[in-house]
Each structure stands twice: as structure tokens, then as C-alpha cells.
Design an enzyme around this catalytic site. Structure first.
Site, PDB file in Angstrom:
ATOM      1  N   GLN A   1       9.029   1.977  -1.965  1.00 51.11           N
ATOM      2  CA  GLN A   1       8.112   1.471  -2.983  1.00 51.11           C
ATOM      3  C   GLN A   1       8.599   1.721  -4.412  1.00 51.11           C
ATOM      4  OE1 GLN A   1       4.593   3.342  -0.812  1.00 51.11           O
ATOM      5  NE2 GLN A   1       3.649   1.510  -1.633  1.00 51.11           N
TER       6      GLN A   1
ATOM      7  N   ARG B   1       4.946  14.673  -3.531  1.00 52.91           N
ATOM      8  CA  ARG B   1       5.211  14.127  -2.201  1.00 52.91           C
ATOM      9  C   ARG B   1       6.096  12.885  -2.338  1.00 52.91           C
ATOM     10  NH1 ARG B   1       1.817  10.489   1.628  1.00 52.91           N
ATOM     11  NH2 ARG B   1       3.163  10.574   3.442  1.00 52.91           N
TER      12      ARG B   1
ATOM     13  N   HIS C   1       8.656   6.979   5.806  1.00 58.35           N
ATOM     14  CA  HIS C   1       7.566   6.221   5.189  1.00 58.35           C
ATOM     15  C   HIS C   1       7.923   4.734   5.300  1.00 58.35           C
ATOM     16  CE1 HIS C   1       4.029   6.666   2.216  1.00 58.35           C
ATOM     17  NE2 HIS C   1       4.111   5.381   2.503  1.00 58.35           N
TER      18      HIS C   1
ATOM     19  N   ASN D   1       4.649   8.917   8.174  1.00 59.13           N
ATOM     20  CA  ASN D   1       3.477   8.503   7.412  1.00 59.13           C
ATOM     21  C   ASN D   1       2.718   7.387   8.135  1.00 59.13           C
ATOM     22  OD1 ASN D   1       1.932   8.408   4.769  1.00 59.13           O
ATOM     23  ND2 ASN D   1       2.570   6.261   4.962  1.00 59.13           N
ATOM     24  N   GLU D   2       1.463   7.653   8.466  1.00 60.47           N
ATOM     25  CA  GLU D   2       0.529   6.641   8.949  1.00 60.47           C
ATOM     26  C   GLU D   2       0.996   5.857  10.171  1.00 60.47           C
ATOM     27  OE1 GLU D   2      -0.849   4.142   5.758  1.00 60.47           O
ATOM     28  OE2 GLU D   2      -1.795   5.802   4.719  1.00 60.47           O
TER      29      GLU D   2
ATOM     30  N   ASN E   1      -4.314  10.877   4.940  1.00 57.12           N
ATOM     31  CA  ASN E   1      -4.425   9.853   3.900  1.00 57.12           C
ATOM     32  C   ASN E   1      -5.789   9.199   4.047  1.00 57.12           C
ATOM     33  OD1 ASN E   1      -1.774  10.384   3.296  1.00 57.12           O
ATOM     34  ND2 ASN E   1      -0.973   8.378   3.921  1.00 57.12           N
TER      35      ASN E   1
ATOM     36  N   TYR F   1      -8.744   6.573   1.962  1.00 54.13           N
ATOM     37  CA  TYR F   1      -9.055   5.710   0.831  1.00 54.13           C
ATOM     38  C   TYR F   1     -10.497   5.219   0.806  1.00 54.13           C
ATOM     39  CZ  TYR F   1      -4.081   5.503  -0.285  1.00 54.13           C
ATOM     40  OH  TYR F   1      -2.807   5.841  -0.646  1.00 54.13           O
TER      41      TYR F   1
ATOM     42  N   GLU G   1      -2.609  11.662   0.631  1.00 53.53           N
ATOM     43  CA  GLU G   1      -2.804  10.463  -0.199  1.00 53.53           C
ATOM     44  C   GLU G   1      -4.283  10.217  -0.393  1.00 53.53           C
ATOM     45  OE1 GLU G   1      -1.035   6.705   1.009  1.00 53.53           O
ATOM     46  OE2 GLU G   1       0.848   7.716   1.447  1.00 53.53           O
TER      47      GLU G   1
ATOM     48  N   TRP H   1      -2.448   9.301  -4.825  1.00 51.92           N
ATOM     49  CA  TRP H   1      -1.596   8.124  -4.664  1.00 51.92           C
ATOM     50  C   TRP H   1      -1.959   7.139  -5.762  1.00 51.92           C
ATOM     51  CZ3 TRP H   1       2.602   7.035  -1.791  1.00 51.92           C
ATOM     52  CH2 TRP H   1       3.092   5.721  -1.927  1.00 51.92           C
TER      53      TRP H   1
ATOM     54  N   GLU I   1       3.428  -2.509  -3.597  1.00 52.35           N
ATOM     55  CA  GLU I   1       2.329  -2.269  -2.666  1.00 52.35           C
ATOM     56  C   GLU I   1       2.536  -3.131  -1.403  1.00 52.35           C
ATOM     57  OE1 GLU I   1       0.321   0.004  -2.198  1.00 52.35           O
ATOM     58  OE2 GLU I   1      -1.021  -0.912  -0.754  1.00 52.35           O
ATOM     59  N   TRP I   2       3.684  -2.901  -0.758  1.00 49.53           N
ATOM     60  CA  TRP I   2       4.005  -3.523   0.525  1.00 49.53           C
ATOM     61  C   TRP I   2       3.780  -5.034   0.493  1.00 49.53           C
ATOM     62  CZ3 TRP I   2       7.036  -0.106   2.436  1.00 49.53           C
ATOM     63  CH2 TRP I   2       6.764   1.244   2.230  1.00 49.53           C
TER      64      TRP I   2
HETATM   65  C1  PNW Z   1      -0.907   3.697   2.439  1.00 52.18           C
HETATM   66  N1  PNW Z   1      -4.706  -1.072   4.666  1.00 52.18           N
HETATM   67  O1  PNW Z   1      -0.825   2.472   3.078  1.00 52.18           O
HETATM   68  C2  PNW Z   1       0.552   4.064   2.279  1.00 52.18           C
HETATM   69  O2  PNW Z   1       0.883   5.311   2.791  1.00 52.18           O
HETATM   70  C3  PNW Z   1       1.080   3.841   0.910  1.00 52.18           C
HETATM   71  O3  PNW Z   1       2.451   3.604   0.995  1.00 52.18           O
HETATM   72  C4  PNW Z   1       0.319   2.716   0.243  1.00 52.18           C
HETATM   73  O4  PNW Z   1       0.874   2.317  -0.955  1.00 52.18           O
HETATM   74  C5  PNW Z   1      -1.099   3.229   0.063  1.00 52.18           C
HETATM   75  O5  PNW Z   1      -1.670   3.615   1.287  1.00 52.18           O
HETATM   76  C6  PNW Z   1      -2.035   2.235  -0.602  1.00 52.18           C
HETATM   77  O6  PNW Z   1      -2.193   1.111   0.210  1.00 52.18           O
HETATM   78  C7  PNW Z   1      -1.838   1.651   3.412  1.00 52.18           C
HETATM   79  O7  PNW Z   1      -4.464  -2.298   4.558  1.00 52.18           O
HETATM   80  C8  PNW Z   1      -1.575   0.300   3.363  1.00 52.18           C
HETATM   81  O8  PNW Z   1      -5.776  -0.656   5.163  1.00 52.18           O
HETATM   82  C9  PNW Z   1      -2.523  -0.619   3.779  1.00 52.18           C
HETATM   83  C10 PNW Z   1      -3.730  -0.151   4.241  1.00 52.18           C
HETATM   84  C11 PNW Z   1      -3.998   1.224   4.289  1.00 52.18           C
HETATM   85  C12 PNW Z   1      -3.043   2.115   3.891  1.00 52.18           C
END
Ligand code: PNW
Length: 618
Positions: A92, A149, A194, A238-239, A381, A383, A448, A492, A499-500
Site C-alpha cells: 500500500q 506496525r 499483508h 494479516n486478516e 483489526n 472497523y 488496526e 490505520w 486502498e486495495w
Molecule cells: C484492512 N472490507 O482491510 C487491511 O488490513 C488494510 O490493509 C486496509 O487498508 C484497511 O483494513 C482498510 O480497509 C480491509 O471490505 C479491507 O470489509 C476491506 C475490508 C475490510 C478490511
């Protein structure tokens, strides 16, 4: 209550309709409005109080709704030694995708496939962090974090994924990063994986083949041997949820595989769990005694509430949501084996569809034992939260249908720049408590937590300060009130980055990065001094026992990185320097007002009013 207390409407009384289920005119006895259920089939017409009767009784007894501690702000600090961190990931931020012998990763290939990433953005240059080490260390110093991190790009150090071919230039780069961190007295927390899998390993099946388990073990062994003297916090992977489901189920993330959404995510997840366990064992057997670090995995999870908290079906749906999300990976690692609901449901649905066996792979008893307990802490992590309810998807064979849950958001939860992310701080506390109760009260390292924005650049990111203020305060409640052993917190992200699949449009950074400027300048958003203050204060010291030194530390931060364009600050066009001064002043005002008005629950309200006032000033 709102009309009465806040708006001064003279409400003198209240009548609940109705005491009993009764004849509902054109609808007969079908519509039941009663606080008491009446059995109309019984000639005695027996009455039974419903839950609502008990609930209404409490409301009457309390003469309203007493303010519960749950919604207020908790003053207090975290334990000494609490780890304050911020995070990034190699793909990223680094860029330099072909520099100095780096191999290709699945994300290099994915982003270069037209149509996969919004705007066809890619990580070729990203934040150019590969060439901006000093600058980035400066940002971390400015934030006053104790930890950072970061992740290592597997193909940068092992271009074909194997230890037969070591890229020493890549290894050197990470030595420089880690040395610079240590020189700044910032402890690295290093993620081995990651998401940037070497494409060479994907070509052999990636996470779908158990070849990856051995490759990952060797890679981990290699990193411990090279960096283990300097790194004391390791995160294997990671995840796994995102790796498995988005990478191999939905196919919305690299490597973009979606042709068998009934099974492949379960297969990928299975190998991720095994790979993690092998890496943990290598560290445990070969390095722990000498290097004395800690190693674990990072799992991501939402928190699920039942859509209707009084409806058993919704309560069950929320539990299933958690079992299929956090439980998918936490159960094997913290308890041993997949959880029973997942095993039963996927098996039953697979057999009902005519398959010979469950689409969820099985661990052998030996594997269960080897995986169980491979953690030194619970890396989390988090959100957002969801409201869950049950849905029957028929005989569709995929993850959502197996889970049998759909979700909505509460409309009071503020939106962010990402459609999946609504701001719901209370869920964070509940999730931390849930982990404590469900997984044996582990030390929890929040690896995160953060929020995004999209659209026009506005460095006055009030929503982010609001988010951090409230989420971190809920973590404090989970810690001080519920006894969850929270040992560290990670914001984070350090800076806006790729952002992917959403590209550069969704910005999670504390620092704004101008991705249209070849220099990739970093500029602090308003949340930088805000987060720094929480870090320095180690939480939220009670203003009543103040003043506290940590709150008036807004010494003008190291000069921001140059930016030619003026920025939009509180509706005014300012140079970056002016804007930063403005931010610091605004923040100082904020702090003063918070100290003065003890008990103010939301800084946002204060800051909103202030910014409005300023905007209206001539
Ligand atoms: C995490 N969703 O990813 C990652 O660990 C990070 O690299 C990323 O930038 C961050 O959260 C914010 O998105 C996610 O679609 C990506 O639910 C997508 C999702 C959740 C987490």
C-alpha cells in the site's frame, strides 16, 4: 423524552396502547397490539405479559430513561507500557515495484489487470515509501507513537517466494527501516504477510495449495533469522478472512479467483491457518528463547448486533455472523478446530446439495493440536458494526448462503468514505468484551482501527478525530470497566495509501498524501495533533484532576512537507503552513474548551460548533 427535555414541549403523560391483545377492527385478532398476550382459543381468555410489559414497567418505574454509563465518556488512562502505534502495509505504501530485484506479487499482477481496481490505480509508486524512509520516520516522530506496525513484502526479499533466491537489496531496505525506527525509539511490529504473495507461489496454486504452508514456514524462518535480533513483535498473517473470502471466494481482491465460491475460500482459509501455525512453531522452537519476542496473528472482525434485539431469530443471526467471521479463524487457533455451527451448517448444506462431503475441509486430530494455542496475544483489526438478521438463501452454495445472514446499518451511524464502514464505536467495546469471554481472556493488541474519507481533499478531518476519540474511549471502557486485557492500539493508517481494489480514492491516513504530485508530499490532517494528544496522555486523563501537561503539547510540529497547492482549511484557501498553524490553534482551543467543560461527551460537537463559527466569521 427528547421533546420534553430538550425542546421544552410540555408532555404531561403517556398512554401505552394497548393493555391487552384485542379485537383490532378490520384485522380481527391477527394484529396484536397488547402488552399482554391473550389466548383467544381458550374460553378463559388467559393473559400472559409479553416482554414489552416488563419493559414498560421499568420505564414507568424510572420515570423515563436514566442516562446509562454506556453512553457517557470515561475519563482514565491505559496501563503504563500501553503500546501506541500506527500502521501501513508494504504494497500500500512502498512503490518501487520492480526496483533492486524485487519479484512480482499477486497485487502487482492484479492491479495491472484492467478493470480490477477502481480507476485502474496501482502500487507501482504508491507513497514511494521505498525512497522516503527519513520522511516517514519524521511523521512517526511527529505522532509520538511508541510503536509502528509495518509489513515486509515477501517478493521483495524472496523474489520467487523461496529461500533459494534471496534478494539482499530488499533485505537491506528493511534493515534500514527497522534501524531508523529503533534509532527514533519506535518499536517495530512487523507483519510477515499483508497480502502481497509472490506471484511465483500463486502460480503453484497460492493459498489453495498446501505447498504454500512449507514456503511460508521457510519465509518466516528466514525473516526471524535476519531480523529477529531487532524485532520483538511479529504478526504472521494479516486478516485471513479477507485473504480467503475476497481473494478466493468473491475474487474482488488479488488473486481474483471466483470460479468456485462454494469451496475455495474455505480451502484458502484452511491453508492460511496451517501456515500461520507453522510460522508460530518455528519461532517458538527455534528463536523464542534467544530473541524473546512475541508472535501472533491478526484477525479482523465486525461486531454484529441483532437487527431486532428482542427477536430470537435475529439474535441467532448475529451469533452466526460472529461464528462465521471472527470464529472461522479464532476457534482453530484459540480453542482448537472450527466451531461447531460452521462445521454442522456447511456439512448439512453441502450434503443437501448432493456433495459427498462438507465444503469446509477437516483438520486431523494432530493438526488440531498443532494449531491450537499458536498465539502470544490476540491481534485484532476492527472497523465497523452491523445489524444482522436471518435470511434463507435456498440451496445456493457460497459463504453468504452458508452463514444465512444479511445485514443493515443503524441509520444513526455516521458514514465514512468506504461503503462497508459506518462509525459505530459501541460495537468496539462489545467486541473486545466478547473476545475476552469467548477466547480465554487473551492480551488483545488492536493492530488496526480507523476511518476513511473520499471526495475533495479537506485536511480538517473532524470525522477522523471523532472516530478516534470515541473508538479509543470504548476500548478504554472495555479495559477499565469490562476487564478486557487491551495491551495496545494501532491507528490505520499513518498516511493515505493504496486502498486495495478501491485505489487511492478512499483515504484512511492521518497524513494526507498528494498522489498527483510526483513528490508524494505528506501533509498532516487535523487528526494528527488530535491523535498525538491521546497518545501522549495515554488515554483521557480526567480534566477534574488537571491541568495535564499532555494536553497542551501542541508545540508546532516539525515543518510539514512542502505542498505547492493551497489547501482547503475550514472553508478558507490557505498555504500548507498557514493551515497547519490553523489546525494547531483550533486544536488548542478544543483542548481548552474540553478542560473547561468537564463532562462534554463529544469533541465533535465542540469542534463542529467552532468550525461553523469560524466559517461564518467575516
Ligand atoms: C484492512 N472490507 O482491510 C487491511 O488490513 C488494510 O490493509 C486496509 O487498508 C484497511 O483494513 C482498510 O480497509 C480491509 O471490505 C479491507 O470489509 C476491506 C475490508 C475490510 C478490511
Amino acid at each position: 423524552m427528547t421533546a420534553y427535555e430538550l425542546d421544552g414541549v410540555k408532555v404531561k403523560g403517556y398512554i401505552a396502547t394497548s393493555l391487552l391483545d384485542s379485537f383490532e377492527w378490520l384485522h380481527g385478532y391477527i394484529y396484536a397490539f397488547g402488552l399482554h398476550y391473550v389466548d383467544f382459543n381458550d374460553p378463559n381468555r388467559p393473559r400472559t405479559p409479553k416482554f414489552s410489559a416488563h419493559y414498560y414497567y421499568q420505564v414507568m418505574k424510572n420515570n423515563g430513561f436514566p442516562e446509562t454509563a454506556e453512553f457517557g465518556k470515561l475519563w482514565g488512562r491505559f496501563a503504563e507500557g500501553f503500546m501506541w502505534s500506527t500502521a501501513t502495509a508494504s504494497y500500500q505504501i512502498e512503490g518501487a515495484w520492480r526496483a533492486d530485484g524485487k519479484g512480482i506479487s499477486i497485487w502487482d499482477k492484479f492491479t495491472h489487470t484492467p478493470g480490477k481496481v477502481l480507476n485502474n490505480d496501482n502500487g507501482d509508486i504508491a507513497c514511494d515509501s521505498y525512497n522516503k524512509l527519513e520522511v516517514d520516520i519524521g511523521l512517526l516522530k511527529q505522532l509520538k507513537v511508541t510503536h509502528y506496525r509495518m509489513s515486509i513484502s515477501w517478493p521483495r526479499v524472496l523474489p520467487d517466494g523461496t529461500i533459494n533466491n534471496i534478494n539482499e537489496a530488499g533485505v537491506d531496505y528493511y534493515h534500514r527501516v527497522i534501524d531508523a525506527l529503533l534509532a527514533a525509539n519506535i518499536q517495530p511490529q512487523v507483519t510477515l504477510y499483508h497480502w502481497d504473495l509472490p506471484q511465483a507461489i500463486e502460480d503453484q496454486g497460492g493459498w489453495l495449495s498446501d505447498i504454500v504452508v512449507d514456503r511460508f514456514r521457510d519465509y518466516a524462518d528466514f525473516l526471524f533469522s535476519r531480523f529477529g535480533q531487532k524485532v520483538k513483535f511479529w504478526i504472521t498473517i494479516n486478516e485471513p478472512y479477507i485473504i480467503a473470502l475476497l481473494g478466493y471466494g468473491y475474487g474482488s481482491f488479488a488473486p481474483g479467483i471466483s470460479h468456485d465460491p462454494g469451496s475455495l475460500h474455505y480451502v484458502a482459509g484452511h491453508n492460511v491457518i496451517k501456515a500461520h501455525a507453522e510460522a508460530w512453531h518455528v519461532y517458538n522452537d527455534k528463536y523464542r528463547a534467544e530473541q524473546k519476542g512475541r508472535i501472533s496473528i491478526t484477525l479482523n472482525s465486525d461486531w454484529a448486533e441483532p437487527r431486532n434485539p428482542y427477536k430470537q431469530e435475529d439474535i441467532d443471526a448475529a451469533k452466526r455472523y460472529m461464528d462465521f467471521f471472527l470464529g472461522w479463524f479464532a476457534n482453530p487457533i484459540f480453542k482448537g478446530d472450527y466451531n461447531e455451527p460452521m462445521k454442522r451448517i456447511i456439512r448439512e448444506r453441502s450434503l443437501a446439495a448432493g456433495l459427498e462431503k462438507s465444503r469446509l475441509p477437516e483438520f486431523t486430530p494432530a493438526e488440531i493440536e498443532r494449531i491450537k494455542g499458536t498465539h502470544d496475544f490476540f491481534g485484532l483489526n476492527h472497523y465497523t458494526s452491523v445489524l444482522a438478521f436471518s435470511v434463507d438463501f435456498g440451496d445456493t452454495q457460497n459463504y453468504d448462503a452458508d452463514r444465512g445472514v444479511a445485514v443493515i446499518s443503524d441509520r444513526t451511524w455516521l458514514e465514512s468514505g468506504s461503503n462497508w464502514l459506518r462509525i459505530a464505536p459501541l460495537g468496539f467495546r462489545k467486541l473486545l468484551k466478547y473476545i475476552k469471554e469467548e477466547y480465554g481472556d487473551p492480551p488483545i493488541l488492536v493492530t488496526e482501527n480507523g476511518v476513511s474519507e473520499n471526495g475533495p481533499v479537506d485536511l480538517n478531518d473532524e470525522h477522523r478525530s471523532f472516530f478516534y476519540e470515541n473508538y479509543i474511549n470504548e476500548a478504554l471502557k472495555a479495559n477499565m470497566t469490562d476487564g478486557a486485557n487491551v495491551i495496545g492500539y494501532t491507528a490505520w493508517s499513518l498516511m493515505d495509501n493504496l486502498e486495495w481494489a478501491s485505489g487511492y480514492g478512499e483515504r484512511f491516513g492521518l497524513f494526507y498524501v498528494n498522489h498527483t504530485n510526483a513528490d508524494r508530499p505528506r501533509t498532516p490532517k487535523a487528526s494528527v495533533p488530535f491523535y498525538t494528544t491521546i497518545v501522549r496522555c495515554n488515554g483521557f486523563p480526567d480534566p477534574a484532576d488537571g491541568p495535564h501537561d499532555c494536553t497542551n503539547s501542541l508545540s508546532s510540529t516539525s515543518a510539514p512537507i512542502s505542498e505547492e497547492n493551497p489547501v482547503n482549511f475550514l472553508g478558507m484557501k490557505l498555504s500548507i503552513d498557514e493551515a497547519v498553524t490553523g489546525l494547531n490553534t483550533t486544536f488548542a482551543l478544543l483542548i481548552v474548551s474540553v478542560v473547561a467543560v468537564a463532562g462534554v461527551t463529544s469533541l465533535l460537537i465542540v469542534s463542529r460548533k467552532r468550525s461553523k463559527k469560524r466559517k461564518n466569521d467575516p
